[in-house]
Design an enzyme around this catalytic site. Sequence first.
Site, PDB file in Angstrom:
ATOM      1  N   ASP A 128      -8.498  -5.266  -2.568  1.00  0.00           N
ATOM      2  CA  ASP A 128      -7.828  -5.555  -1.295  1.00  0.00           C
ATOM      3  C   ASP A 128      -8.315  -4.695  -0.136  1.00  0.00           C
ATOM      4  O   ASP A 128      -8.494  -3.486  -0.267  1.00  0.00           O
ATOM      5  CB  ASP A 128      -6.317  -5.397  -1.421  1.00  0.00           C
ATOM      6  CG  ASP A 128      -5.616  -5.860  -0.151  1.00  0.00           C
ATOM      7  OD1 ASP A 128      -5.781  -7.038   0.205  1.00  0.00           O
ATOM      8  OD2 ASP A 128      -4.962  -5.041   0.509  1.00  0.00           O
ATOM      9  N   ARG A 151      -0.435   4.317  -0.616  1.00  0.00           N
ATOM     10  CA  ARG A 151      -1.308   5.341  -0.016  1.00  0.00           C
ATOM     11  C   ARG A 151      -1.556   6.595  -0.820  1.00  0.00           C
ATOM     12  O   ARG A 151      -2.319   7.443  -0.377  1.00  0.00           O
ATOM     13  CB  ARG A 151      -0.779   5.760   1.373  1.00  0.00           C
ATOM     14  CG  ARG A 151      -0.584   4.628   2.372  1.00  0.00           C
ATOM     15  CD  ARG A 151      -1.845   3.906   2.667  1.00  0.00           C
ATOM     16  NE  ARG A 151      -1.700   3.023   3.830  1.00  0.00           N
ATOM     17  CZ  ARG A 151      -2.440   1.934   4.007  1.00  0.00           C
ATOM     18  NH1 ARG A 151      -3.360   1.592   3.127  1.00  0.00           N
ATOM     19  NH2 ARG A 151      -2.270   1.198   5.086  1.00  0.00           N
ATOM     20  N   HIS A 161       0.871  -1.187   0.000  1.00  0.00           N
ATOM     21  CA  HIS A 161       0.000   0.000   0.000  1.00  0.00           C
ATOM     22  C   HIS A 161       0.898   1.225   0.000  1.00  0.00           C
ATOM     23  O   HIS A 161       1.629   1.453   0.970  1.00  0.00           O
ATOM     24  CB  HIS A 161      -0.903  -0.010   1.233  1.00  0.00           C
ATOM     25  CG  HIS A 161      -1.812  -1.205   1.272  1.00  0.00           C
ATOM     26  ND1 HIS A 161      -3.062  -1.209   0.709  1.00  0.00           N
ATOM     27  CD2 HIS A 161      -1.626  -2.461   1.768  1.00  0.00           C
ATOM     28  CE1 HIS A 161      -3.629  -2.405   0.874  1.00  0.00           C
ATOM     29  NE2 HIS A 161      -2.764  -3.187   1.509  1.00  0.00           N
ATOM     30  N   HIS A 200      -8.900 -10.650  -1.561  1.00  0.00           N
ATOM     31  CA  HIS A 200      -8.745 -10.517  -0.112  1.00  0.00           C
ATOM     32  C   HIS A 200      -9.846 -11.391   0.475  1.00  0.00           C
ATOM     33  O   HIS A 200     -11.024 -11.033   0.435  1.00  0.00           O
ATOM     34  CB  HIS A 200      -8.910  -9.038   0.259  1.00  0.00           C
ATOM     35  CG  HIS A 200      -9.056  -8.754   1.709  1.00  0.00           C
ATOM     36  ND1 HIS A 200      -8.098  -8.070   2.436  1.00  0.00           N
ATOM     37  CD2 HIS A 200     -10.052  -9.020   2.587  1.00  0.00           C
ATOM     38  CE1 HIS A 200      -8.493  -7.940   3.685  1.00  0.00           C
ATOM     39  NE2 HIS A 200      -9.680  -8.503   3.809  1.00  0.00           N
ATOM     40  N   ASP A 217       2.462  -7.031   2.052  1.00  0.00           N
ATOM     41  CA  ASP A 217       1.265  -6.318   2.530  1.00  0.00           C
ATOM     42  C   ASP A 217       1.674  -5.086   3.347  1.00  0.00           C
ATOM     43  O   ASP A 217       1.101  -4.784   4.396  1.00  0.00           O
ATOM     44  CB  ASP A 217       0.326  -7.216   3.355  1.00  0.00           C
ATOM     45  CG  ASP A 217      -1.070  -6.598   3.476  1.00  0.00           C
ATOM     46  OD1 ASP A 217      -1.315  -5.535   2.872  1.00  0.00           O
ATOM     47  OD2 ASP A 217      -1.918  -7.183   4.188  1.00  0.00           O
ATOM     48  N   PHE A 255      -5.766  -1.460  11.025  1.00  0.00           N
ATOM     49  CA  PHE A 255      -5.023  -2.703  10.765  1.00  0.00           C
ATOM     50  C   PHE A 255      -3.847  -2.422   9.834  1.00  0.00           C
ATOM     51  O   PHE A 255      -3.993  -1.678   8.878  1.00  0.00           O
ATOM     52  CB  PHE A 255      -5.928  -3.712  10.050  1.00  0.00           C
ATOM     53  CG  PHE A 255      -7.042  -4.262  10.882  1.00  0.00           C
ATOM     54  CD1 PHE A 255      -6.830  -5.354  11.704  1.00  0.00           C
ATOM     55  CD2 PHE A 255      -8.320  -3.708  10.827  1.00  0.00           C
ATOM     56  CE1 PHE A 255      -7.877  -5.901  12.459  1.00  0.00           C
ATOM     57  CE2 PHE A 255      -9.365  -4.238  11.571  1.00  0.00           C
ATOM     58  CZ  PHE A 255      -9.142  -5.330  12.394  1.00  0.00           C
TER      59      PHE A 255
HETATM   60  O1  DOR Z   1      -3.845  -5.019   7.720  1.00  0.00           O
HETATM   61  C1  DOR Z   1      -4.255  -4.635   6.630  1.00  0.00           C
HETATM   62  N1  DOR Z   1      -4.074  -3.356   6.221  1.00  0.00           N
HETATM   63  N2  DOR Z   1      -4.919  -5.481   5.849  1.00  0.00           N
HETATM   64  C2  DOR Z   1      -5.527  -5.093   4.710  1.00  0.00           C
HETATM   65  O2  DOR Z   1      -6.109  -5.915   4.051  1.00  0.00           O
HETATM   66  C3  DOR Z   1      -5.521  -3.663   4.316  1.00  0.00           C
HETATM   67  C4  DOR Z   1      -4.360  -2.980   4.881  1.00  0.00           C
HETATM   68  C5  DOR Z   1      -4.444  -1.464   4.790  1.00  0.00           C
HETATM   69  O3  DOR Z   1      -4.790  -0.952   3.722  1.00  0.00           O
HETATM   70  O4  DOR Z   1      -4.107  -0.797   5.773  1.00  0.00           O
END
Ligand code: DOR
Length: 427
Positions: A152, A64, A62, A179, A305, A323
């Site tokens: 995702d 962002r 990611h 996902h 990830d 998360f």
């Molecule tokens: O822990 C995670 N963070 N799992 C995900 O599937 C998305 C990700 C996030 O974009 O922060």
Amino acid sequence: MKLLLKKGWVLDPGEKIDGQFDLLVVDGKIAEIKPEIDIPVDKIIEVSGLIVAPGFIDLHAHLREPGFEHKETIASGSRAAARGGFTTVCCMPNTNPVNDSPEITRFIKAKAEKESPVNVLPIAAVTKNQKGQELAPLSELVAAGAVAFSDDGQPVYNSALMKQAMEKAAELNVPIIDHCEEKTLALTGVINEGRVSRLLGVEGIPAAAEEIMVARDIILAKNFNLPVHLAHLSTKGSVELLRWAKENRVPVSAEVTPHHLLLTEEALLSRDPNYKVNPPLRTEEDVKALRQALKEGLIEVIATDHAPHAEDEKKLGLEKAPFGINGLETAVPALLDKLVRTGEFSLNRLIEALSVVPARLLRLQNKGRIKPGADADLTLLDLKGVTSITRETFQSKSLNTPYLGSQFQGTVAMTIVNGRVVYPVLD
Ligand code: DOR
């Protein structure tokens, strides 16, 4: 521009190279691999004692941008990738706006072209705004440069829509990455449902939340003979389903993250939100099954990830923090230390999972291999070197790693992208 890497130990399980060679790079491409090359060049780098591997490709990160630049940007995430040994990063579409349009895909590519030291390949959304209602314009997204599709963070719930997306992805010859999470079972969950969630008195996310969707996707793939790639598997049950799928020649592939290979729910006893991730860290038994699956090749890919979140967001406490684990800079040193140094995994297996197979899945003919004509994307490793994970050396804009303050044996000595050394940054 001619660059000569002298006396490195070249290791490419795909091309079956395992030995000391000189490697000549001309204009960003690999030109020659020979025991000794002695010609005039622009630059010679002595790399004896280092492993020279095909550049690592992160299938799941990611970055962002656009929208969440306070967590990470394409530039900062790419610097983190370079430092972590990744020459290519595939970025997930859960940005703001979501990457569900050719405009956003082109924006990411253009930004990366200008600001990124590594290759950035956008993964576009399967459905508009990742809402699971209507397919995104998949053909246009591929034409704009998307290399895969995923919602995702969300599964594609509607099975008919998922089937349609799988058909379209197969036609376009790009992977579709799911996902796997049945959100009705995971709704208010924070960590794995089990001993630790009961001890802490927090809501759990059961293994079944993942396994139901893994089973659904496998059945779709089997019955309609359409490929699907399963993101970040975390449970023993998922591995068992995958085993069944492979035995039945279902066209399914899967990835596992370093944190699901190295950490368990026990870490959450600290209530440290830097261990809060989705899917959650599971049990020792799950970790064992995931490692075994990776060893056997049931799970083919390791993907980080990389999910950066700002310090104030992670400070909200276990229940409220978002998360995600920051992974690009810690993945390779942690894997080298905990899985290779210990003798549990060969370096070859790691390189396959981090480079050879991701390149194959993404149909990148010129990456993931050390061969004349291929892109000179290379990751150089020093197995004896020590990596210290510190605030000062961290390149990511966020620091949400449980490894802050840790030291690993095994380090990324150099990252080369298109024949250019992007880490360490040389002036
Ligand atoms: O822990 C995670 N963070 N799992 C995900 O599937 C998305 C990700 C996030 O974009 O922060």
